[in-house]
Design a protein around this motif. Structure first.
Motif, PDB file in Angstrom:
ATOM      1  N   ARG A  21       1.100 -33.636 -84.047  1.00 53.50           N
ATOM      2  CA  ARG A  21       0.149 -34.681 -83.623  1.00 53.50           C
ATOM      3  C   ARG A  21      -1.277 -34.225 -83.863  1.00 53.50           C
ATOM      4  NH1 ARG A  21       3.262 -35.265 -78.946  1.00 53.50           N
ATOM      5  NH2 ARG A  21       4.560 -37.117 -79.178  1.00 53.50           N
ATOM      6  N   GLU A  22      -1.524 -32.969 -83.516  1.00 55.00           N
ATOM      7  CA  GLU A  22      -2.878 -32.438 -83.652  1.00 55.00           C
ATOM      8  C   GLU A  22      -3.263 -32.336 -85.137  1.00 55.00           C
ATOM      9  OE1 GLU A  22      -4.850 -32.302 -81.299  1.00 55.00           O
ATOM     10  OE2 GLU A  22      -6.522 -31.098 -82.075  1.00 55.00           O
ATOM     11  N   ALA A  23      -2.337 -31.923 -85.972  1.00 55.75           N
ATOM     12  CA  ALA A  23      -2.619 -31.847 -87.423  1.00 55.75           C
ATOM     13  C   ALA A  23      -3.000 -33.228 -87.947  1.00 55.75           C
ATOM     14  CB  ALA A  23      -1.397 -31.298 -88.167  1.00 55.75           C
ATOM     15  N   SER A  24      -2.256 -34.256 -87.558  1.00 54.58           N
ATOM     16  CA  SER A  24      -2.547 -35.615 -88.027  1.00 54.58           C
ATOM     17  C   SER A  24      -3.848 -36.141 -87.429  1.00 54.58           C
ATOM     18  CB  SER A  24      -1.393 -36.562 -87.667  1.00 54.58           C
ATOM     19  OG  SER A  24      -0.285 -36.326 -88.505  1.00 54.58           O
ATOM     20  N   HIS A  72     -13.202 -30.339 -89.473  1.00 53.72           N
ATOM     21  CA  HIS A  72     -12.383 -30.834 -88.368  1.00 53.72           C
ATOM     22  C   HIS A  72     -11.270 -29.849 -88.005  1.00 53.72           C
ATOM     23  CE1 HIS A  72     -14.246 -34.747 -87.699  1.00 53.72           C
ATOM     24  NE2 HIS A  72     -14.504 -34.732 -88.987  1.00 53.72           N
ATOM     25  N   GLY A  73     -11.435 -28.596 -88.391  1.00 55.10           N
ATOM     26  CA  GLY A  73     -10.538 -27.547 -87.897  1.00 55.10           C
ATOM     27  C   GLY A  73      -9.257 -27.386 -88.687  1.00 55.10           C
ATOM     28  N   ILE A  74      -9.253 -27.888 -89.933  1.00 55.39           N
ATOM     29  CA  ILE A  74      -8.101 -27.622 -90.808  1.00 55.39           C
ATOM     30  C   ILE A  74      -8.620 -26.919 -92.060  1.00 55.39           C
ATOM     31  CG2 ILE A  74      -6.180 -28.617 -92.100  1.00 55.39           C
ATOM     32  CD1 ILE A  74      -5.692 -30.525 -89.984  1.00 55.39           C
ATOM     33  N   PRO A  75      -8.745 -25.595 -91.992  1.00 54.03           N
ATOM     34  CA  PRO A  75      -9.318 -24.862 -93.118  1.00 54.03           C
ATOM     35  C   PRO A  75      -8.420 -24.841 -94.345  1.00 54.03           C
ATOM     36  CG  PRO A  75      -8.581 -23.348 -91.412  1.00 54.03           C
ATOM     37  CD  PRO A  75      -8.414 -24.731 -90.851  1.00 54.03           C
ATOM     38  N   GLU A  76      -7.091 -25.033 -94.129  1.00 51.75           N
ATOM     39  CA  GLU A  76      -6.166 -24.912 -95.257  1.00 51.75           C
ATOM     40  C   GLU A  76      -5.681 -26.300 -95.679  1.00 51.75           C
ATOM     41  OE1 GLU A  76      -2.803 -22.372 -94.393  1.00 51.75           O
ATOM     42  OE2 GLU A  76      -1.890 -22.822 -96.341  1.00 51.75           O
ATOM     43  N   VAL A  77      -6.269 -26.839 -96.766  1.00 50.62           N
ATOM     44  CA  VAL A  77      -5.781 -28.096 -97.324  1.00 50.62           C
ATOM     45  C   VAL A  77      -4.649 -27.754 -98.290  1.00 50.62           C
ATOM     46  CG1 VAL A  77      -6.372 -30.062 -98.811  1.00 50.62           C
ATOM     47  CG2 VAL A  77      -7.901 -29.385 -96.959  1.00 50.62           C
ATOM     48  N   GLU A 135      -1.976 -24.590 -87.557  1.00 50.50           N
ATOM     49  CA  GLU A 135      -1.052 -23.640 -86.904  1.00 50.50           C
ATOM     50  C   GLU A 135       0.349 -23.735 -87.515  1.00 50.50           C
ATOM     51  OE1 GLU A 135      -1.026 -22.794 -82.800  1.00 50.50           O
ATOM     52  OE2 GLU A 135      -3.128 -23.345 -82.503  1.00 50.50           O
ATOM     53  N   GLY A 136       0.390 -23.809 -88.838  1.00 52.75           N
ATOM     54  CA  GLY A 136       1.679 -23.794 -89.546  1.00 52.75           C
ATOM     55  C   GLY A 136       2.256 -25.168 -89.823  1.00 52.75           C
TER      56      GLY A 136
END
Ligand code: ZN
Ligand code: ZN
Ligand code: ZN
Length: 370
Positions: free
Chosen positions: A153-156, A191-196, A234-235
Motif C-alpha cells: 500500500r505504501e509503495a503504491s 516521495h521516498g522511492i529511490p529505486e525506480v 522496502e523490497g
C-alpha cells in the motif's frame, strides 16, 4: 534488512516446511532472490560466491555463506545455523553434505538460481531429483500477509503522489521520452522511492509497443503517451500505468480510451475471492472485443506483484486458480494500434475478504498534459 518482525519469518519457514511435506520435497536450496528475501528479510546479492539458504523438511535451516559476507547475516544467528565457507572451500560440498544428512532424494531450487550452481549441485548429488521451489513458495508468496500489504500500500501511495506531482508540474509537448522518465525518477525519489525498477514511456506510435524501450523521441502536440512505471519500497513493488495526452486528442482516441477505462473497471469488479484468474482477463477482454478492438489487446490483463514486479498469480486465459484474500494483482488492459498509438490503464489491486481494493487511487480519467 526489513521492518517486518522476525516472528513472521519464523512463521513463513514453518509454512514452507509444512508445504514441503505435503508435496514431497526433502530439501530446499534457495539462492539470493525474492524467495530468499521472503524467508530471511535480506536482499542478498548474487555473485560467483554461492550464498544459499538450505531448508530441510524437518529441523533447522542452514545458511551457507561466504565467510567474508557472514557479518551481513548476523541477525539470523540463533534462528538458523550459519555455515560460513572459506575461499578455498567448496560450498557445493556443504549442500551435498546437508542433503545426505537430511536424507531423501528430492531437492528443489529457486527458479532464478544460476544454472552454473544448479549444474554443480546436480553433479554432486547424482540420483537426486531436482524440482522448482516455486511449487512450495509461489502459492505462499502469492497471498500477502498484513505486513506485506502495508508495504505494498505504501509503495503504491508514494508512487501515486509522484504521479500527481508529475501531472501538476509537467507539460509533455517538446519533452523526450527519456526526459519524462528522468522527471518521474526524480519525483519518485522525492516521495521516498529511490529505486525506480522500470519506466516505460511510449509516445505516439511508440505506445503501440506495450514494452517500448524509452528513447529519445520528442513528444508532439496531441500524442498519447503510455507511461508505465514502478518502484521498490522496502523490497515491495509498485506498478502503475497512465496514458495522458500531450494536447487535445483525436476523437477516435477518446473513444478507445473510454473502452479501456470500462475494461479496467470490469476487471476490477471481477476481482474477488473465489473468482478464477482467467475470469478477470475475460471480463476486460469482453469489453474491448465488443468495442471492436479484440485483436489490439495484446497481453493478459494482469499479474501478481510483491517482492517482484511479475509473479503468481497470472490473470490470463487458462489459469483457473481462484483468487484469494491477500493476493495483489495488476489490472492493466490496453489497446495497441500499430503505427498510431497505444493506451494502457493500470492499477495495483489487493483482493480483500469480500471484494477488492485499489492500491492506486489517482485519477484514471483522460488527462491532457499539453
Ligand atoms: Zn508489462
Ligand atoms: Zn506496469
Ligand atoms: Zn504490470
Amino acid at each position: 534488512m526489513t521492518s517486518i518482525d522476525t516472528a513472521i519469518f519464523e512463521q513463513r519457514l514453518t509454512r514452507v516446511q509444512e508445504r514441503m511435506a505435503a508435496v514431497g520435497i526433502d530439501l530446499l536450496v534457495i539462492g539470493p532472490s525474492a524467495d530468499f528475501r521472503y524467508l530471511t528479510g535480506h536482499a542478498a546479492h548474487t555473485s560467483e560466491r554461492l550464498t544459499a539458504l538450505l531448508i530441510p523438511q524437518h529441523g533447522e535451516s542452514r545458511l551457507v555463506v561466504p565467510r567474508l559476507e557472514a557479518p551481513l547475516y548476523a541477525d539470523l544467528d540463533g534462528r538458523l545455523a550459519i555455515d560460513a565457507w572459506d575461499e578455498t572451500d567448496d560450498p557445493i560440498a556443504r549442500i551435498a553434505a546437508t542433503a545426505s544428512v537430511v536424507g531423501g532424494a528430492t531437492l528443489a531450487v529457486n527458479d532464478d538460481l544460476w544454472s552454473g550452481f544448479l549444474l554443480r549441485i546436480q553433479a554432486a548429488l547424482p540420483g537426486h531429483v531436482t524440482r522448482s521451489a516455486s511449487v512450495v513458495l509461489a502459492p505462499l508468496r502469492a497471498v500477502k500477509d498484513a505486513a506485506e500489504l502495508t508495504l505494498l500500500r505504501e509503495a503504491s501511495r508514494r508512487t501515486d503522489a509522484a504521479w500527481e506531482e508529475f501531472c501538476f508540474t509537467t507539460r509533455l509537448p517538446g519533452m523526450t521520452e527519456r526526459g519524462v522518465a528522468d522527471r518521474l525518477r526524480a519525483l519518485m525519489a522525492a516521495h521516498g522511492i529511490p529505486e525506480v525498477a522500470f519506466c516505460i514511456v511510449g509516445s505516439g506510435p511508440n505506445g503501440a509497443s506495450p514494452h517500448h524501450l524509452t528513447g529519445n523521441r520528442v513528444i508532439e502536440r496531441g500524442d498519447p503517451v503510455v507511461i508505465d512505471f514502478g518502484g521498490v519500497y522496502e523490497g515491495y513493488y509498485s506498478d502503475i500505468t497512465r496514458t495522458p495526452v500531450a494536447g487535445e486528442p483525436e476523437p477516435a482516441f477518446v473513444g478507445a480510451y473510454e473502452t479501456v477505462l470500462r475494461a479496467q473497471q470490469a476487471a476490477f469488479e471481477a476481482i474477488r475471492p473465489g473468482t478464477p484468474c482467467q475470469e478477470v482477463d475475460r471480463a476486460a477482454r469482453r469489453v474491448i472485443t465488443a468495442a471492436g478492438f479484440g485483436d489490439a489487446f495484446l497481453h493478459r490483463v494482469g499479474h501478481g506483484l510483491g517482492l517482484t514486479e511479475h509473479e503468481s498469480p497470472y490473470l490470463v486465459e487458462g489459469n483457473t486458480e481462484p483468487l484469494r484474500p491477500g493476493m495483489v494483482v495488476s489490472d492493466e488492459p490496453g489497446i495497441y494500434l500499430a503505427g498510431c498509438w497505444g493506451i494502457r490503464i493500470e492499477d495495483s489491486v489487493a483482493v480483500t475478504a469480500d471484494g477488492a481494493e485499489r492500491l492506486n487511487t489517482v485519477s484514471r480519467d483522460l488527462t491532457v498534459l499539453g
